[in-house]
Scaffold this motif. Structure first.
Motif, PDB file in Angstrom:
ATOM      1  N   ALA A 257     -70.286  18.590  38.849  1.00  0.00           N
ATOM      2  CA  ALA A 257     -71.273  18.753  37.671  1.00  0.00           C
ATOM      3  C   ALA A 257     -70.507  18.684  36.353  1.00  0.00           C
ATOM      4  CB  ALA A 257     -72.238  19.902  37.797  1.00  0.00           C
ATOM      5  N   TRP A 258     -70.975  17.763  35.523  1.00  0.00           N
ATOM      6  CA  TRP A 258     -70.336  17.535  34.314  1.00  0.00           C
ATOM      7  C   TRP A 258     -70.810  18.033  32.885  1.00  0.00           C
ATOM      8  CZ3 TRP A 258     -65.813  15.594  34.729  1.00  0.00           C
ATOM      9  CH2 TRP A 258     -65.656  14.465  35.742  1.00  0.00           C
ATOM     10  N   ASN A 259     -69.998  18.973  32.313  1.00  0.00           N
ATOM     11  CA  ASN A 259     -70.509  19.557  30.946  1.00  0.00           C
ATOM     12  C   ASN A 259     -71.632  20.437  31.471  1.00  0.00           C
ATOM     13  OD1 ASN A 259     -68.368  18.258  29.245  1.00  0.00           O
ATOM     14  ND2 ASN A 259     -69.679  16.423  29.550  1.00  0.00           N
ATOM     15  N   VAL A 260     -71.393  21.303  32.002  1.00  0.00           N
ATOM     16  CA  VAL A 260     -72.628  22.545  32.270  1.00  0.00           C
ATOM     17  C   VAL A 260     -72.180  23.631  31.711  1.00  0.00           C
ATOM     18  CG1 VAL A 260     -73.203  21.060  34.319  1.00  0.00           C
ATOM     19  CG2 VAL A 260     -71.362  23.023  34.376  1.00  0.00           C
ATOM     20  N   GLY A 271     -70.717  30.970  29.831  1.00  0.00           N
ATOM     21  CA  GLY A 271     -69.797  30.020  29.248  1.00  0.00           C
ATOM     22  C   GLY A 271     -69.841  28.655  29.679  1.00  0.00           C
ATOM     23  N   GLY A 272     -69.653  27.575  28.897  1.00  0.00           N
ATOM     24  CA  GLY A 272     -69.643  26.260  29.339  1.00  0.00           C
ATOM     25  C   GLY A 272     -68.286  25.769  29.659  1.00  0.00           C
ATOM     26  N   GLU A 279     -70.353  23.981  45.193  1.00  0.00           N
ATOM     27  CA  GLU A 279     -70.015  24.175  46.670  1.00  0.00           C
ATOM     28  C   GLU A 279     -68.477  24.977  46.813  1.00  0.00           C
ATOM     29  OE1 GLU A 279     -70.345  21.007  49.219  1.00  0.00           O
ATOM     30  OE2 GLU A 279     -72.531  20.725  48.541  1.00  0.00           O
ATOM     31  N   HIS A 280     -67.608  24.574  45.830  1.00  0.00           N
ATOM     32  CA  HIS A 280     -66.500  25.230  46.014  1.00  0.00           C
ATOM     33  C   HIS A 280     -65.983  26.416  44.869  1.00  0.00           C
ATOM     34  CE1 HIS A 280     -66.318  21.058  47.256  1.00  0.00           C
ATOM     35  NE2 HIS A 280     -65.221  21.472  48.074  1.00  0.00           N
ATOM     36  N   SER A 281     -67.012  26.706  44.155  1.00  0.00           N
ATOM     37  CA  SER A 281     -66.875  27.543  43.008  1.00  0.00           C
ATOM     38  C   SER A 281     -65.450  27.328  42.157  1.00  0.00           C
ATOM     39  CB  SER A 281     -66.704  29.202  43.580  1.00  0.00           C
ATOM     40  OG  SER A 281     -68.140  29.097  44.263  1.00  0.00           O
ATOM     41  N   VAL A 282     -65.455  26.034  41.614  1.00  0.00           N
ATOM     42  CA  VAL A 282     -64.363  25.794  40.875  1.00  0.00           C
ATOM     43  C   VAL A 282     -64.419  25.069  39.611  1.00  0.00           C
ATOM     44  CG1 VAL A 282     -62.389  23.973  40.546  1.00  0.00           C
ATOM     45  CG2 VAL A 282     -62.792  25.297  42.842  1.00  0.00           C
ATOM     46  N   ALA A 283     -64.329  25.591  38.735  1.00  0.00           N
ATOM     47  CA  ALA A 283     -64.668  25.248  37.221  1.00  0.00           C
ATOM     48  C   ALA A 283     -63.241  24.522  36.402  1.00  0.00           C
ATOM     49  CB  ALA A 283     -64.950  26.391  36.528  1.00  0.00           C
ATOM     50  N   VAL A 354     -76.494  26.861  37.386  1.00  0.00           N
ATOM     51  CA  VAL A 354     -75.751  25.678  36.459  1.00  0.00           C
ATOM     52  C   VAL A 354     -76.830  25.150  35.824  1.00  0.00           C
ATOM     53  CG1 VAL A 354     -74.275  23.886  36.689  1.00  0.00           C
ATOM     54  CG2 VAL A 354     -74.123  25.410  38.549  1.00  0.00           C
ATOM     55  N   LEU A 355     -76.539  24.860  34.451  1.00  0.00           N
ATOM     56  CA  LEU A 355     -77.570  24.448  33.540  1.00  0.00           C
ATOM     57  C   LEU A 355     -76.937  23.369  32.765  1.00  0.00           C
ATOM     58  CD1 LEU A 355     -79.016  27.507  32.257  1.00  0.00           C
ATOM     59  CD2 LEU A 355     -80.101  26.028  33.789  1.00  0.00           C
TER      60      LEU A 355
END
Length: 357
Positions: A257-260, A271-272, A279-283, A354-355
């Motif tokens: 998910a891009w730019n969330v 935070g953004g 599914e992996h909880s990776v940012a 996620v927004l």
């Protein structure tokens, strides 16, 4: 013959061959040309001319752009003696063009390098003026050197001389430093913006490097420079995002998910982030900070707090810089893939909302 017997006059035409069209006064003396002979050759209408103090052009016509560059360097370079273990300024020496590169003959100049607009032109900037149009050529020297601006040589001083880049045998200041020295003498906001944009868009350097040099030169208080820095940062971020999209696409990574924005359900804003794999909880965060120093510490503290909070919740945060994406895209893809694969071995992370940002 005694030691006081004068030497027979030597023909001077051999000095002005195709490769030696410039010499310093010291080099001429080493070739047996006295100061009086040099003065005679440099008389009005004579075959030689003094282009700069102690620098003689060995032909009567106007100097070429290359001759002006080397004349400025010969004027500004510290004269090396045999005791220094080096060649005098302007004497050919074999040095590597870049680390690991082949060696080729270049001219050795101690403690001097081209900077400013002439440096940017040599680096290939299209927005920089051509060398023949420059009335003066900026040359960077240590602060304590006793030199003055004269003729086509404009002296720029620094407390710490950077490592020069060899461009066609000419030592040139790194792009970020040359750009800062150019901006110091410019008042046209459009020209400043075009030069800064080309520095990033052309892949010459990252915005952070430019801003560091501008900050060191105390130029960030000028309104037209601040406006150009804003454009520079926006340009740098856009390029970094393009490389990030390409990394995901070309290296077969799952689509994130891009730019969330991330939030706890019914709770505070976390935070953004630039990319998130739920599914992996990776940012993933791109560090494109390139602001003034006083703002930088606050921004860094904010990023650190956000990262610590996310990691306490079980979210892995991958931190990338534009330079890493530019220089080693494949390695960065491996870093992200490793973080995604490691998710299966971690404790489940807290659920986050996620927004779109």
């Amino acid at each position: 013959m005694t030691h006081n017997t004068p030497l027979s006059p030597r023909p001077l035409h051999h000095l002005a061959d195709g490769r030696r069209r410039l010499m310093t006064a010291a080099q001429l003396r080493a070739h047996g040309v006295s100061a009086a002979e040099t003065d005679e050759q440099c008389r009005p209408g004579g075959p030689w001319q003094r282009l700069l103090p102690n620098v003689v052009l060995l032909h009567p016509g106007p100097p070429t752009s290359e001759e002006r560059l080397h004349a400025v360097l010969m004027y500004a370079a510290r004269e090396r003696t045999a005791a220094d273990g080096g060649a005098p300024a302007g004497v050919p020496a074999s040095v590597p063009v870049q680390p690991g590169g082949d060696k080729r003959p270049v001219l050795a100049y101690a403690e001097a390098m081209i900077t400013g607009l002439a440096g940017l032109t040599l680096h290939g900037f299209r927005a920089a003026p051509p060398l023949p149009s420059l009335d003066a050529i900026d040359v960077l020297v240590p602060r304590l050197r006793r030199l003055r601006t004269t003729g086509c040589a404009r002296i720029v001083r620094t407390t710490a001389l950077p490592t020069a880049v060899q461009v066609t045998g000419v030592p040139v200041a790194p792009v970020a430093r040359a750009l800062a020295d150019a901006v110091a003498g410019l008042s046209d906001a459009g020209v400043v913006r075009r030069l800064m944009t080309e520095a990033v868009r052309g892949g010459h350097c990252e915005p952070a490097a430019v801003v560091r040099e501008l900050n060191r030169a105390r130029l960030l208080s000028r309104p037209h420079v601040v406006d150009a820095v804003d454009s520079l940062v926006a340009e740098g971020r856009a390029l970094a995002e393009q490389r990030l999209y390409r990394m995901v696409r070309e290296h077969g990574l799952p689509e994130p998910a891009w730019n969330v924005d991330l939030r706890l359900p019914g709770g505070p804003h976390l935070g953004g982030v630039d990319a998130y794999w739920p599914e992996h909880s990776v940012a993933l965060e791109l560090d494109t900070r390139a602001h003034r120093q006083q703002d930088d510490d606050a921004l860094w503290a904010e990023h650190a707090r956000k990262r610590e909070h996310l990691e306490r919740l079980g979210v892995t945060v991958v931190h990338l810089t534009p330079r890493k994406l530019r220089d080693c895209l494949e390695h960065q893809a491996t870093v992200v893939r490793t973080a995604l694969m490691a998710a299966a071995d971690r404790e489940p992370a807290a659920y986050v909302v996620v927004l779109p940002r």
